[in-house]
Design a protein around this motif. Structure first.
Motif, mmCIF file in Angstrom:
data_model
loop_
_atom_site.group_PDB
_atom_site.id
_atom_site.type_symbol
_atom_site.label_atom_id
_atom_site.label_comp_id
_atom_site.label_asym_id
_atom_site.label_seq_id
_atom_site.Cartn_x
_atom_site.Cartn_y
_atom_site.Cartn_z
ATOM 1 N N ARG A 1 0.803 -1.163 -0.129
ATOM 2 C CA ARG A 1 -0.336 0.035 0.010
ATOM 3 C C ARG A 1 0.525 1.279 -0.180
ATOM 4 N N GLY A 2 1.898 0.677 0.398
ATOM 5 C CA GLY A 2 3.103 2.548 0.650
ATOM 6 C C GLY A 2 3.603 2.534 -1.017
ATOM 7 N N HIS A 3 3.121 2.247 -1.950
ATOM 8 C CA HIS A 3 4.071 2.292 -3.043
ATOM 9 C C HIS A 3 2.849 3.335 -4.301
ATOM 10 N N PHE A 4 1.483 2.676 -3.168
ATOM 11 C CA PHE A 4 -0.055 3.208 -3.397
ATOM 12 C C PHE A 4 -0.646 4.645 -3.638
ATOM 13 N N SER A 5 -1.613 5.318 -4.087
ATOM 14 C CA SER A 5 -2.329 6.325 -3.588
ATOM 15 C C SER A 5 -3.763 6.464 -4.755
ATOM 16 N N VAL A 6 -4.795 6.864 -3.950
ATOM 17 C CA VAL A 6 -5.910 7.108 -5.036
ATOM 18 C C VAL A 6 -6.719 8.733 -5.111
ATOM 19 N N GLN A 7 -6.938 9.529 -6.141
ATOM 20 C CA GLN A 7 -7.109 10.392 -6.284
ATOM 21 C C GLN A 7 -8.227 10.037 -6.919
ATOM 22 N N ARG A 8 -9.023 10.960 -6.378
ATOM 23 C CA ARG A 8 -10.350 11.767 -7.594
ATOM 24 C C ARG A 8 -10.175 12.190 -8.439
ATOM 25 N N SER A 9 -10.509 12.225 -9.726
ATOM 26 C CA SER A 9 -10.105 12.948 -11.916
ATOM 27 C C SER A 9 -10.645 13.716 -11.091
ATOM 28 N N SER A 10 -12.018 12.674 -11.661
ATOM 29 C CA SER A 10 -14.061 13.498 -11.503
ATOM 30 C C SER A 10 -14.539 13.123 -10.753
ATOM 31 N N ARG A 11 -16.015 13.650 -11.087
ATOM 32 C CA ARG A 11 -16.829 14.014 -10.045
ATOM 33 C C ARG A 11 -17.442 12.062 -10.301
ATOM 34 N N GLN A 12 -17.750 11.277 -11.107
ATOM 35 C CA GLN A 12 -17.812 9.761 -11.099
ATOM 36 C C GLN A 12 -16.133 8.530 -12.013
ATOM 37 N N THR A 13 -14.687 9.721 -11.231
ATOM 38 C CA THR A 13 -13.409 8.793 -11.817
ATOM 39 C C THR A 13 -13.046 8.520 -10.758
ATOM 40 N N GLY A 14 -12.384 7.750 -10.068
ATOM 41 C CA GLY A 14 -11.425 7.995 -9.085
ATOM 42 C C GLY A 14 -10.168 7.115 -9.506
ATOM 43 N N THR A 15 -8.777 7.604 -9.653
ATOM 44 C CA THR A 15 -7.399 7.261 -10.265
ATOM 45 C C THR A 15 -6.518 6.784 -9.452
ATOM 46 N N LEU A 16 -5.870 4.855 -9.331
ATOM 47 C CA LEU A 16 -5.057 4.654 -8.916
ATOM 48 C C LEU A 16 -3.459 5.178 -9.354
ATOM 49 N N LEU A 17 -2.900 6.031 -7.712
ATOM 50 C CA LEU A 17 -1.293 6.342 -8.613
ATOM 51 C C LEU A 17 -0.407 5.385 -8.352
ATOM 52 N N LEU A 18 0.735 5.032 -9.067
ATOM 53 C CA LEU A 18 1.559 4.567 -8.494
ATOM 54 C C LEU A 18 2.804 5.706 -7.761
ATOM 55 N N VAL A 19 2.998 6.297 -6.206
ATOM 56 C CA VAL A 19 3.903 7.782 -5.786
ATOM 57 C C VAL A 19 5.091 6.367 -5.937
ATOM 58 N N THR A 20 5.763 5.775 -5.819
ATOM 59 C CA THR A 20 7.068 5.293 -5.241
ATOM 60 C C THR A 20 7.453 4.195 -6.091
ATOM 61 N N PRO A 21 8.848 4.913 -7.026
ATOM 62 C CA PRO A 21 8.505 3.081 -7.824
ATOM 63 C C PRO A 21 8.925 1.912 -6.781
ATOM 64 N N ILE A 22 9.002 0.790 -7.795
ATOM 65 C CA ILE A 22 9.284 -0.539 -7.555
ATOM 66 C C ILE A 22 10.238 -1.106 -8.433
ATOM 67 N N LYS A 23 11.196 -1.781 -7.921
ATOM 68 C CA LYS A 23 11.999 -2.371 -8.875
ATOM 69 C C LYS A 23 11.810 -3.794 -7.537
ATOM 70 N N GLY A 24 11.963 -4.407 -9.605
ATOM 71 C CA GLY A 24 11.534 -5.800 -9.808
ATOM 72 C C GLY A 24 12.681 -6.238 -9.811
ATOM 73 N N PRO A 25 12.656 -8.647 -9.629
ATOM 74 C CA PRO A 25 11.134 -8.491 -9.375
ATOM 75 C C PRO A 25 10.614 -8.906 -8.497
ATOM 76 N N ALA A 26 8.214 -8.295 -8.805
ATOM 77 C CA ALA A 26 7.944 -7.670 -7.415
ATOM 78 C C ALA A 26 6.233 -8.207 -8.309
ATOM 79 N N THR A 27 5.273 -8.718 -7.402
ATOM 80 C CA THR A 27 4.047 -8.412 -7.119
ATOM 81 C C THR A 27 3.815 -8.152 -6.300
ATOM 82 N N LEU A 28 2.353 -6.828 -6.943
ATOM 83 C CA LEU A 28 2.134 -6.341 -5.762
ATOM 84 C C LEU A 28 0.246 -6.463 -5.736
ATOM 85 N N GLU A 29 -0.004 -5.720 -4.952
ATOM 86 C CA GLU A 29 -1.969 -5.752 -5.043
ATOM 87 C C GLU A 29 -2.410 -4.176 -4.741
#
Length: 443
Positions: free
Chosen positions: A385-413
């Motif tokens: 969760r520390g890599h992600f953030s959710v912001q509202r982009s319009s009245r009916q839309t929310g956006t999932l953002l990557l806020v910090t780079p991720i060094k692979g290989p990795a699997t995140l949810e």
């Protein structure tokens, strides 16, 4: 033309004489006889003009004859070339034993080039030209084995290779390296491979003329030695290492004698430029081992077989309505626990490269229609969760953002929740589970 000019000059002379006689008949005219030229002087002038015109006419005729000869010669040479046609070419030259001939066009004015295998030196011209006489310039070259009796540099001469492993370093052009080679796949991308010392040093090509010596090396080699008699391979991989501007290969560089190869890891193909790597889509090309109950997800450099199953909850049951969506069955009247469960759960899978720049938009969640007066978006859970953030982009839309780079290989949810409310009362919850497959490579 000359006769016409003389006739006009004579006419002017007679007119001038008559004008002088006419003026002398009047006593009031201030004209003297000596002021008018005599007929003898006029005739002398005409003769001089006639001689001058004759000389000019002769010069003009001579120039015209010379021009006609040049035009005739040009016409004859052009016709000879046209008659010869495109079939005018030199005979096919022989290929030196233990060498190679470069060039397939044997027409007039074309060149062919010769080179020898490692361990052999070229005796004779390196280039021959097809002459207008339909003969090759120079003599046929030959490849001579380089051993201890030929030069003191024999210790650096490689053993004679077999025909199956023989390659020519004629240019520094890139060539593809198979990603399936077991001997290459064990190499690390951070350590460029170099050729053996025996193939990286060879004698230079020297010519002697009028007491001076000129030595040259093949492309991909640099000349060295006290007498410029050694050619040392240029290690292009060390000159342009990974991670540096102007690097030769995006993944791994393998140095060869006079050239280099670019190699891609398993799951990638080398692109046409010979330097970059492109992902192989194992799902589309049916190069996977996923079962019929599983879904194949292509990733950068590989694939994942995933199984989408609806969750089991104590107070709610779900029905799979599509390969990636589960819908909640209707709740019993007054069952608040069931009403608090998500109305639907969607599953999405994304493939990204390692160390991808941030912030970056990964996914958008939108409501097709709004029944209440408020929509809320937020993170409900998931790994990383520390890599992600959710912001509202319009009245009916929310956006999932990557806020910090991720060094692979990795699997995140990441679980994005959209809640619909009416006067602060919950009308429904909609859950989107996003799984991120991070490649071990940055391409």
């Amino acid at each position: 033309m000359r006769m016409e000019v003389l006739f006009r000059l004579k006419t002017v002379s007679v007119a001038v004489s008559m004008l002088c006689l006419h003026l002398m008949s009047f006593s009031s005219a201030q004209v003297h006889l000596q002021d008018c030229p005599s007929t003898h002087d006029l005739l002398n002038s005409l003769r001089q003009v006639e001689k001058m015109l004759a000389v000019q006419e002769e010069s003009y005729q001579q120039g015209l004859r010379s021009l006609r000869k040049k035009i005739s010669a040009l016409h004859n040479s052009t016709m000879a070339i046209l008659k010869a046609g495109k079939n005018a070419s030199c005979p096919k030259p022989e290929t030196p034993v233990h060498g190679r001939r470069l060039g397939r066009v044997f027409g007039v004015g074309h060149e062919i080039h010769f080179m020898c295998k490692p361990g052999y030196e070229l005796i004779g011209p390196r280039t021959r030209l097809c002459l207008e006489s339909l003969k090759w310039s120079g003599q046929q070259p030959m490849c001579k084995h380089f051993n201890s009796t030929d030069n003191s540099l024999a210790a650096f001469s490689p053993d004679e290779p077999s025909s199956s492993s023989f390659s020519f370093p004629g240019s520094a052009a890139l060539s593809a390296s198979s990603s399936s080679s077991s001997s290459v796949s064990t190499l690390l991308p951070s350590s460029p491979t170099t050729s053996s010392p025996s193939s990286s040093i060879r004698p230079s090509h020297c010519t002697h003329f009028l007491g001076s010596t000129r030595c040259t090396c093949d492309v991909g080699f640099t000349i060295s030695g006290r007498d410029n008699n050694i050619c040392t391979d240029i290690d292009e991989c060390r000159l342009f290492p990974l991670g540096q501007p102007g690097r030769l290969c995006i993944h791994q560089c393998i140095n060869t004698a006079g050239s280099f190869h670019c190699h891609c890891p398993a799951g990638y193909d080398l692109t046409r430029d010979g330097r970059s790597c492109t992902d192989i889509d194992e799902c589309e090309n049916r190069m996977n081992n996923c079962t019929g109950e599983q879904m194949c997800v292509n990733t950068n450099g590989g694939f994942q077989c995933v199984t989408v199953e609806c969750p089991e909850m104590k107070n709610a049951t779900y029905l799979k309505t599509s390969p990636t969506r589960c819908e909640r069955n209707p709740c019993m009247l007054g069952d608040k626990a069931c009403a608090q469960a998500p109305n639907s759960i969607s599953f999405h899978f994304l493939s990204v490269v390692s160390n991808m720049s941030a912030p970056r938009v990964l996914f958008r969640v939108s409501a097709a229609r709004v029944l209440g007066d408020t929509l809320r978006f937020g993170l409900a859970g998931g790994r990383g969760r520390g890599h992600f953030s959710v912001q509202r982009s319009s009245r009916q839309t929310g956006t999932l953002l990557l806020v910090t780079p991720i060094k692979g290989p990795a699997t995140l949810e990441a679980e994005v929740e959209m809640s619909e409310l009416e006067r602060s009362a919950l009308l429904g919850r909609y859950l989107t589970k996003v799984t991120l497959f991070v490649s071990p490579y940055e391409f």
